[in-house]
Write a protein that holds these residues in place. Structure first.
Motif, PDB file in Angstrom:
ATOM      1  N   ASP A 144      36.228  34.404  38.958  1.00 32.78           N
ATOM      2  CA  ASP A 144      36.494  35.520  38.706  1.00 32.78           C
ATOM      3  C   ASP A 144      35.760  35.921  37.885  1.00 32.78           C
ATOM      4  O   ASP A 144      35.993  35.542  36.302  1.00 32.78           O
ATOM      5  CB  ASP A 144      37.925  36.115  38.416  1.00 32.78           C
ATOM      6  CG  ASP A 144      38.584  36.339  39.782  1.00 32.78           C
ATOM      7  OD1 ASP A 144      38.266  35.937  41.461  1.00 32.78           O
ATOM      8  OD2 ASP A 144      39.738  36.623  39.739  1.00 32.78           O
ATOM      9  N   PRO A 145      34.957  37.204  37.224  1.00 34.28           N
ATOM     10  CA  PRO A 145      34.452  37.405  35.918  1.00 34.28           C
ATOM     11  C   PRO A 145      35.340  38.048  35.113  1.00 34.28           C
ATOM     12  O   PRO A 145      35.148  37.996  33.935  1.00 34.28           O
ATOM     13  CB  PRO A 145      33.153  38.879  36.537  1.00 34.28           C
ATOM     14  CG  PRO A 145      33.581  39.061  38.549  1.00 34.28           C
ATOM     15  CD  PRO A 145      34.321  38.220  38.831  1.00 34.28           C
ATOM     16  N   ASP A 146      36.381  39.065  35.838  1.00 29.20           N
ATOM     17  CA  ASP A 146      37.494  38.932  34.908  1.00 29.20           C
ATOM     18  C   ASP A 146      38.696  38.379  34.669  1.00 29.20           C
ATOM     19  O   ASP A 146      38.851  37.567  35.761  1.00 29.20           O
ATOM     20  CB  ASP A 146      37.969  40.593  34.839  1.00 29.20           C
ATOM     21  CG  ASP A 146      36.555  41.997  35.299  1.00 29.20           C
ATOM     22  OD1 ASP A 146      34.860  41.751  34.818  1.00 29.20           O
ATOM     23  OD2 ASP A 146      36.210  42.107  36.158  1.00 29.20           O
ATOM     24  N   ALA A 147      38.972  38.494  33.460  1.00 30.52           N
ATOM     25  CA  ALA A 147      39.866  38.154  33.090  1.00 30.52           C
ATOM     26  C   ALA A 147      41.564  38.100  34.525  1.00 30.52           C
ATOM     27  O   ALA A 147      41.422  39.336  34.979  1.00 30.52           O
ATOM     28  CB  ALA A 147      40.962  38.413  31.653  1.00 30.52           C
ATOM     29  N   PHE A 148      42.384  37.225  34.978  1.00 32.33           N
ATOM     30  CA  PHE A 148      43.425  37.680  36.106  1.00 32.33           C
ATOM     31  C   PHE A 148      44.449  36.817  35.256  1.00 32.33           C
ATOM     32  O   PHE A 148      44.961  35.982  34.694  1.00 32.33           O
ATOM     33  CB  PHE A 148      42.608  36.933  36.987  1.00 32.33           C
ATOM     34  CG  PHE A 148      42.728  36.124  37.239  1.00 32.33           C
ATOM     35  CD1 PHE A 148      43.734  34.624  37.819  1.00 32.33           C
ATOM     36  CD2 PHE A 148      40.894  34.746  36.306  1.00 32.33           C
ATOM     37  CE1 PHE A 148      43.433  33.290  38.015  1.00 32.33           C
ATOM     38  CE2 PHE A 148      41.614  33.505  37.052  1.00 32.33           C
ATOM     39  CZ  PHE A 148      42.397  32.512  37.948  1.00 32.33           C
ATOM     40  N   ASP A 149      45.605  36.919  36.179  1.00 33.94           N
ATOM     41  CA  ASP A 149      47.007  36.745  35.843  1.00 33.94           C
ATOM     42  C   ASP A 149      47.609  35.984  37.437  1.00 33.94           C
ATOM     43  O   ASP A 149      46.263  36.832  38.498  1.00 33.94           O
ATOM     44  CB  ASP A 149      47.911  37.256  35.906  1.00 33.94           C
ATOM     45  CG  ASP A 149      47.831  38.329  35.016  1.00 33.94           C
ATOM     46  OD1 ASP A 149      46.708  38.032  33.311  1.00 33.94           O
ATOM     47  OD2 ASP A 149      48.118  39.684  34.480  1.00 33.94           O
ATOM     48  N   HIS A 150      48.078  34.624  37.727  1.00 33.64           N
ATOM     49  CA  HIS A 150      48.692  34.694  39.010  1.00 33.64           C
ATOM     50  C   HIS A 150      50.396  34.439  38.633  1.00 33.64           C
ATOM     51  O   HIS A 150      50.685  33.683  37.503  1.00 33.64           O
ATOM     52  CB  HIS A 150      48.030  33.467  39.581  1.00 33.64           C
ATOM     53  CG  HIS A 150      48.448  32.861  40.663  1.00 33.64           C
ATOM     54  ND1 HIS A 150      48.327  32.535  41.492  1.00 33.64           N
ATOM     55  CD2 HIS A 150      48.996  31.670  40.024  1.00 33.64           C
ATOM     56  CE1 HIS A 150      48.455  32.196  42.582  1.00 33.64           C
ATOM     57  NE2 HIS A 150      49.590  31.815  42.047  1.00 33.64           N
ATOM     58  N   ALA A 151      50.977  34.679  39.890  1.00 34.75           N
ATOM     59  CA  ALA A 151      52.728  34.085  38.773  1.00 34.75           C
ATOM     60  C   ALA A 151      53.187  33.948  40.795  1.00 34.75           C
ATOM     61  O   ALA A 151      53.008  34.513  41.293  1.00 34.75           O
ATOM     62  CB  ALA A 151      53.414  35.323  39.037  1.00 34.75           C
ATOM     63  N   GLY A 152      52.858  32.354  40.888  1.00 35.31           N
ATOM     64  CA  GLY A 152      53.189  32.062  42.200  1.00 35.31           C
ATOM     65  C   GLY A 152      54.872  31.194  41.816  1.00 35.31           C
ATOM     66  O   GLY A 152      55.201  30.707  40.983  1.00 35.31           O
TER      67      GLY A 152
END
Length: 374
Positions: A144-152
């Motif tokens: 991913d080129p951009d910052a990302f969040d993940h909540a699982g």
């Protein structure tokens, strides 16, 4: 199709018939393993994983520093390392090894006993659900080129943006034979790894993997790897004499000496993982299948790992391996019972014979282009 050849290395020369000797980490043994496979023309070597053996990434880093082109397929169990950290670890090894020499072999865990040694008490379905989420985060961290969040269910991260990314895409290999493995591997794997069953059973599993990939919306299914234990001889009689001696040695060792295929990885009672159950079922239906697939070694070891043999002269075993390529296999993982000596012989005799046979059948465009006789 270009066929990939994978061997296996360790920090000790150990197998079902060879007990471990010397230090747990023998640097000279690692160098000899690496040299045997690189000089023999293998594409990669598998570095195995268990709860009691040396860290595979560090073994691969040492091996890469003592080789020029050999690739390293490092076994990895999701759940013990955060996916974002694993992404950095593998990407860092890719940089230090020059780019394009690192691959990840994802094993969700077939042995409850071995999982619990590292504190993992999830059941098999929960482990595969965790792996599914883990690989989603891992791949995003790599690409991913951009910052990302993940909540699982299993992971929650915020603002992930890695500075260290692979120089070349890191392939994800995936092992398993259960419905859960097909589902998760069909979604994520670049290469789906199977143990060496008869041709009909292998074709059945390939179909399941392809169905799972389509169900996940993929237009291209994973490539397929199959693992065998070739037993070679200058003549058929010599090969079979050696095969029976190996089987007798496994029986005498009460199932085997090896860290990854012997008693250390076992649960009490019948094996809980579907891959081993399938190998034992094949063994129960007969010792000899197809051209030269011999299941007696799997029966003797309790199918604790890839344990079915291909027995014969290099030409006979090469023809058998080509049969698997003919049904859709693109990666051949082979390792011997005398690990370094067998790897050297595979490089001298078996790999060239396989390439010649594939070119003769029109199954390997690269071999034909390089002038292998058709």
């Amino acid at each position: 199709m270009s066929v990939e050849f994978i061997g296996m290395i360790g920090t000790q020369e150990v197998s079902e018939i060879r007990p471990a000797t010397g230090p747990v980490v023998d640097r000279d043994t690692v160098r000899r393993f690496v040299a045997a496979h690189e000089e023999g023309g293998f594409d990669r070597v598998l570095v195995g994983h268990s709860s009691s053996t040396p860290d595979g990434l560090q073994v691969a880093a040492y091996g890469a520093a003592h080789s020029e082109r050999l690739g390293f397929l490092v076994a990895h169990r999701p759940g013990f390392t955060a996916p974002t950290l694993a992404a950095r670890q593998y990407a860092t090894l890719d940089h230090f090894s020059g780019g394009g020499r690192v691959a990840m072999h994802v094993i969700s865990g077939g042995s409850d006993t071995d999982q619990r040694r590292d504190g993992d008490w999830l059941d098999k379905e929960q482990r595969y659900a965790r792996t599914d989420e883990y690989l989603t985060v891992l791949r995003r961290a790599w690409s991913d080129p951009d910052a990302f969040d993940h909540a699982g269910e299993h992971y929650r991260v915020a603002g992930v943006r890695q500075e260290i990314r692979p120089l070349a895409p890191i392939p994800v290999y995936f092992g398993g034979s259960s419905d859960a493995a097909y589902r998760v591997g069909g979604r994520h794997a670049d290469v789906f790894a199977l143990w060496g069953e008869p041709l009909a059973g292998t074709a059945e599993q390939i179909a399941h993997v392809h169905d799972a990939a389509r169900a996940a919306g993929r237009t291209e299914p994973p490539r397929i790897s199959v693992s065998f234990r070739p037993i070679l001889g200058d003549t058929e009689d010599e090969a079979w004499e050696r095969a029976h001696a190996i089987r007798d040695g496994i029986v005498a060792a009460k199932g085997g000496q090896g860290s990854f295929t012997g008693n250390r990885m076992r649960d009490a009672g019948p094996p809980p993982n579907v891959g081993s159950q399938r190998l034992l079922a094949a063994a129960a239906s007969g010792e000899l299948h197809d051209r030269c697939l011999w299941t007696a070694t799997a029966a003797a070891s309790g199918a604790a790992g890839n344990s079915t043999a291909l027995v014969g002269t290099p030409d006979t075993v090469a023809a058998a391996l080509a049969d698997y390529v003919g049904i859709g296999v693109s990666t051949l993982l082979i390792r011997g019972y005398d690990p370094i000596a067998d790897a050297r012989r595979y490089g001298r005799e078996l790999l060239p014979a396989v390439r010649t046979e594939l070119a003769r059948r029109g199954l390997d465009r690269d071999a034909t282009a390089q002038g292998v006789p058709a």
